[in-house]
Design a protein around this motif. Structure first.
Motif, mmCIF file in Angstrom:
data_model
loop_
_atom_site.group_PDB
_atom_site.id
_atom_site.type_symbol
_atom_site.label_atom_id
_atom_site.label_comp_id
_atom_site.label_asym_id
_atom_site.label_seq_id
_atom_site.Cartn_x
_atom_site.Cartn_y
_atom_site.Cartn_z
ATOM 1 N N LYS A 151 0.824 -1.209 0.000
ATOM 2 C CA LYS A 151 0.000 0.000 0.000
ATOM 3 C C LYS A 151 0.856 1.256 0.000
ATOM 4 O O LYS A 151 0.590 2.207 -0.757
ATOM 5 N N LYS A 152 1.887 1.250 0.827
ATOM 6 C CA LYS A 152 2.739 2.422 0.947
ATOM 7 C C LYS A 152 3.452 2.731 -0.365
ATOM 8 O O LYS A 152 3.454 3.880 -0.837
ATOM 9 N N ILE A 153 4.052 1.725 -0.974
ATOM 10 C CA ILE A 153 4.816 1.960 -2.199
ATOM 11 C C ILE A 153 3.893 2.323 -3.360
ATOM 12 O O ILE A 153 4.242 3.155 -4.211
ATOM 13 N N ILE A 154 2.688 1.740 -3.406
ATOM 14 C CA ILE A 154 1.723 2.080 -4.459
ATOM 15 C C ILE A 154 1.277 3.540 -4.327
ATOM 16 O O ILE A 154 1.221 4.284 -5.317
ATOM 17 N N LYS A 155 0.970 3.969 -3.117
ATOM 18 C CA LYS A 155 0.498 5.342 -2.905
ATOM 19 C C LYS A 155 1.596 6.355 -3.235
ATOM 20 O O LYS A 155 1.332 7.403 -3.838
ATOM 21 N N ILE A 156 2.822 6.049 -2.861
ATOM 22 C CA ILE A 156 3.926 6.963 -3.163
ATOM 23 C C ILE A 156 4.192 6.981 -4.666
ATOM 24 O O ILE A 156 4.438 8.040 -5.257
ATOM 25 N N ALA A 157 4.135 5.820 -5.310
ATOM 26 C CA ALA A 157 4.317 5.764 -6.760
ATOM 27 C C ALA A 157 3.248 6.599 -7.465
ATOM 28 O O ALA A 157 3.537 7.330 -8.427
ATOM 29 N N HIS A 158 2.016 6.489 -7.003
ATOM 30 C CA HIS A 158 0.923 7.274 -7.590
ATOM 31 C C HIS A 158 1.177 8.763 -7.391
ATOM 32 O O HIS A 158 0.996 9.570 -8.328
ATOM 33 N N GLU A 159 1.593 9.124 -6.203
ATOM 34 C CA GLU A 159 1.901 10.527 -5.908
ATOM 35 C C GLU A 159 3.009 11.054 -6.824
ATOM 36 O O GLU A 159 2.982 12.211 -7.260
ATOM 37 N N MET A 160 3.981 10.192 -7.133
ATOM 38 C CA MET A 160 5.111 10.580 -7.975
ATOM 39 C C MET A 160 4.795 10.434 -9.472
ATOM 40 O O MET A 160 5.665 10.609 -10.318
ATOM 41 N N LYS A 161 3.512 10.113 -9.778
ATOM 42 C CA LYS A 161 3.043 9.972 -11.157
ATOM 43 C C LYS A 161 3.770 8.857 -11.917
ATOM 44 O O LYS A 161 4.020 8.958 -13.127
ATOM 45 N N LYS A 162 4.087 7.797 -11.199
ATOM 46 C CA LYS A 162 4.618 6.590 -11.837
ATOM 47 C C LYS A 162 3.446 5.737 -12.316
ATOM 48 O O LYS A 162 2.387 5.711 -11.680
ATOM 49 N N GLU A 163 3.621 5.028 -13.409
ATOM 50 C CA GLU A 163 2.599 4.083 -13.836
ATOM 51 C C GLU A 163 2.621 2.867 -12.918
ATOM 52 O O GLU A 163 3.695 2.412 -12.506
ATOM 53 N N ILE A 164 1.439 2.334 -12.632
ATOM 54 C CA ILE A 164 1.319 1.187 -11.735
ATOM 55 C C ILE A 164 0.638 0.046 -12.481
ATOM 56 O O ILE A 164 -0.473 0.202 -13.013
ATOM 57 N N ILE A 165 1.322 -1.093 -12.529
ATOM 58 C CA ILE A 165 0.799 -2.289 -13.191
ATOM 59 C C ILE A 165 0.614 -3.368 -12.129
ATOM 60 O O ILE A 165 1.537 -3.654 -11.363
ATOM 61 N N PHE A 166 -0.576 -3.948 -12.101
ATOM 62 C CA PHE A 166 -0.923 -4.909 -11.042
ATOM 63 C C PHE A 166 -1.519 -6.172 -11.658
ATOM 64 O O PHE A 166 -2.397 -6.106 -12.509
ATOM 65 N N ASP A 167 -0.996 -7.303 -11.230
ATOM 66 C CA ASP A 167 -1.521 -8.608 -11.644
ATOM 67 C C ASP A 167 -2.245 -9.215 -10.451
ATOM 68 O O ASP A 167 -1.631 -9.457 -9.398
ATOM 69 N N CYS A 168 -3.533 -9.487 -10.587
ATOM 70 C CA CYS A 168 -4.323 -9.963 -9.444
ATOM 71 C C CYS A 168 -3.745 -11.232 -8.818
ATOM 72 O O CYS A 168 -3.625 -11.336 -7.605
ATOM 73 N N ASN A 169 -3.431 -12.243 -9.625
ATOM 74 C CA ASN A 169 -2.650 -13.397 -9.166
ATOM 75 C C ASN A 169 -3.118 -13.945 -7.821
ATOM 76 O O ASN A 169 -2.310 -14.162 -6.906
ATOM 77 N N TYR A 170 -4.414 -14.184 -7.677
ATOM 78 C CA TYR A 170 -4.945 -14.677 -6.393
ATOM 79 C C TYR A 170 -4.437 -16.075 -6.077
ATOM 80 O O TYR A 170 -4.406 -16.955 -6.944
ATOM 81 N N ARG A 171 -4.046 -16.298 -4.812
ATOM 82 C CA ARG A 171 -3.579 -17.597 -4.341
ATOM 83 C C ARG A 171 -4.371 -17.992 -3.094
ATOM 84 O O ARG A 171 -4.209 -17.413 -2.022
ATOM 85 N N SER A 172 -5.229 -18.998 -3.251
ATOM 86 C CA SER A 172 -6.096 -19.420 -2.147
ATOM 87 C C SER A 172 -5.313 -20.008 -0.989
ATOM 88 O O SER A 172 -5.802 -20.033 0.154
ATOM 89 N N LYS A 173 -4.098 -20.506 -1.240
ATOM 90 C CA LYS A 173 -3.281 -21.061 -0.160
ATOM 91 C C LYS A 173 -2.684 -19.967 0.726
ATOM 92 O O LYS A 173 -2.158 -20.250 1.804
ATOM 93 N N LEU A 174 -2.757 -18.707 0.258
ATOM 94 C CA LEU A 174 -2.196 -17.592 1.021
ATOM 95 C C LEU A 174 -3.251 -16.781 1.761
ATOM 96 O O LEU A 174 -2.980 -16.244 2.839
ATOM 97 N N ILE A 175 -4.438 -16.666 1.164
ATOM 98 C CA ILE A 175 -5.401 -15.696 1.687
ATOM 99 C C ILE A 175 -6.811 -16.097 1.255
ATOM 100 O O ILE A 175 -7.001 -16.699 0.192
ATOM 101 N N SER A 176 -7.798 -15.774 2.085
ATOM 102 C CA SER A 176 -9.184 -16.061 1.725
ATOM 103 C C SER A 176 -9.683 -15.048 0.703
ATOM 104 O O SER A 176 -9.126 -13.947 0.564
ATOM 105 N N LEU A 177 -10.754 -15.410 -0.002
ATOM 106 C CA LEU A 177 -11.343 -14.476 -0.952
ATOM 107 C C LEU A 177 -11.840 -13.210 -0.251
ATOM 108 O O LEU A 177 -11.691 -12.102 -0.778
ATOM 109 N N LYS A 178 -12.387 -13.368 0.935
ATOM 110 C CA LYS A 178 -12.901 -12.215 1.679
ATOM 111 C C LYS A 178 -11.783 -11.234 2.011
ATOM 112 O O LYS A 178 -11.919 -10.022 1.825
ATOM 113 N N GLU A 179 -10.659 -11.756 2.496
ATOM 114 C CA GLU A 179 -9.539 -10.886 2.854
ATOM 115 C C GLU A 179 -8.883 -10.308 1.605
ATOM 116 O O GLU A 179 -8.457 -9.147 1.592
#
Length: 331
Positions: A151-179
């Motif tokens: 969150k911190k690095i994304i917000k600072i990148a946005h503030e600095m007008k850097k492009e942000i590329i995100f791959d959802c890449n969900y992994r059920s072994k790491l985290i629930s869908l709700k979280e």
């Protein structure tokens, strides 16, 4: 061309040879590969000629230093890798064969990366040297600290007008869908280019849409789904890979892209699979490369598909292919 900085966990993969299962009595050795989604993308981009940097944290031992050496051999910039923590994250992979699916066992709890922290000053200084920030939902999901850092690095990148590329890449072994939904929604509005499939939109981002049925046409299905997504979000591009499974060793592989106005489905390849790990990251890196090369949508999606398709043909987590190799199969 623009440069890319990736944040993510370096993983050590251990796999039995020749599609064996770990439990088999004749499994006496495990092959070792370094990987991780953002690491894979960084290496692939470097191989395509893009200046790529990687942020992670590895332990102060031979595994950590070998991982850094692995990155350096491809030209990935590693000066911002932190040294410390208890251990490197590990995963065991049994490659599936025919009707037997692949199996992944994670051993990454309390890894060095899961405890990684950076202050604002450090982040500003690093981001000054790059144009684009890349990370995935895996990084957001590893731990509470990795989420806060993301969150911190994304917000600072946005503030600095850097492009942000995100791959959802969900992994059920790491985290629930709700979280995952809770965490992704805190960052998604900062994203410029999004990689996601229909299940990510429906199960995580809360887009109300029917699940895909194999009798449906992909282009029509995604066109309607994308229309609903753009009612809530304003991405430069959404890019999705498409995989039709014949069996564990044979797939039909393609992809689709939209800018919110036009939808383009790319070429299809029927592929035999040597190793499926990292194929999505190769697809992503191909799309990122073409996007940063200011290519049209048709070129972006077809180069991505070609990069992903080729990765299926080699063992290991990272793509070893150059631009010329990919162009050879898509032209």
């Amino acid at each position: 061309m623009k440069s890319v900085l990736a944040l993510g966990e370096m993983l050590l993969r251990l796999s039995p040879e020749n599609h064996r299962m770990i439990i088999q009595s004749n499994t006496n050795s495990l092959e070792m590969h370094f990987g991780g989604a953002e690491l894979n993308v960084s290496v692939a981009l470097a191989n395509l000629g893009i200046r790529a940097g990687y942020i992670t944290k590895v332990p102060n031992n031979s595994l950590g230093y070998k991982g850094i050496r692995f990155l350096k051999q491809y030209g990935v910039e590693t000066e911002n890798v932190q040294i410390g923590g208890e251990r490197i994250g590990i995963y065991f992979l049994e490659n599936g064969y025919s009707i037997r699916s692949s199996v992944v066992i994670y051993d990454r709890k309390n890894s060095a990366f899961s405890e990684m922290e950076m202050n604002d000053k450090e982040i500003y200084k690093i981001l000054e040297n790059y144009d684009v920030l890349f990370l995935s939902g895996i990084t957001v999901s590893v731990s509470e600290k990795s989420f806060e850092l993301s969150k911190k690095i994304i917000k600072i990148a946005h503030e600095m007008k850097k492009e942000i590329i995100f791959d959802c890449n969900y992994r059920s072994k790491l985290i629930s869908l709700k979280e995952a939904a809770k965490r992704y929604k805190e960052i998604i509005n900062y994203v410029d280019v999004l990689f996601a499939g229909y299940l990510d939109f429906i199960n995580i981002l809360g887009i109300e849409h029917e699940l895909f049925d194999s009798a449906q046409d992909y282009e029509s299905y995604y066109s309607e789904l994308y229309r609903k997504v753009y009612e809530k979000y304003n991405f430069t591009y959404i890019i999705s890979s498409i995989r039709k499974t014949v069996n564990s060793n044979r797939n039909i592989y393609s992809g689709i892209i939209t800018d919110g106005k036009k939808v383009v489905k790319g070429k299809e390849y029927e592929i035999e699979i040597k190793d499926r790990v990292g194929t999505g990251d190769a697809f992503t890196s191909g799309a990122v490369y073409s996007y940063l090369s200011e290519q049209k949508m048709e070129e972006i999606i077809n180069f991505a598909i070609g990069a992903g398709a080729l990765k299926h043909t080699i063992y290991g987590d990272v793509s070893e292919f150059r631009k010329e190799n990919i162009l050879e199969i898509i032209n």
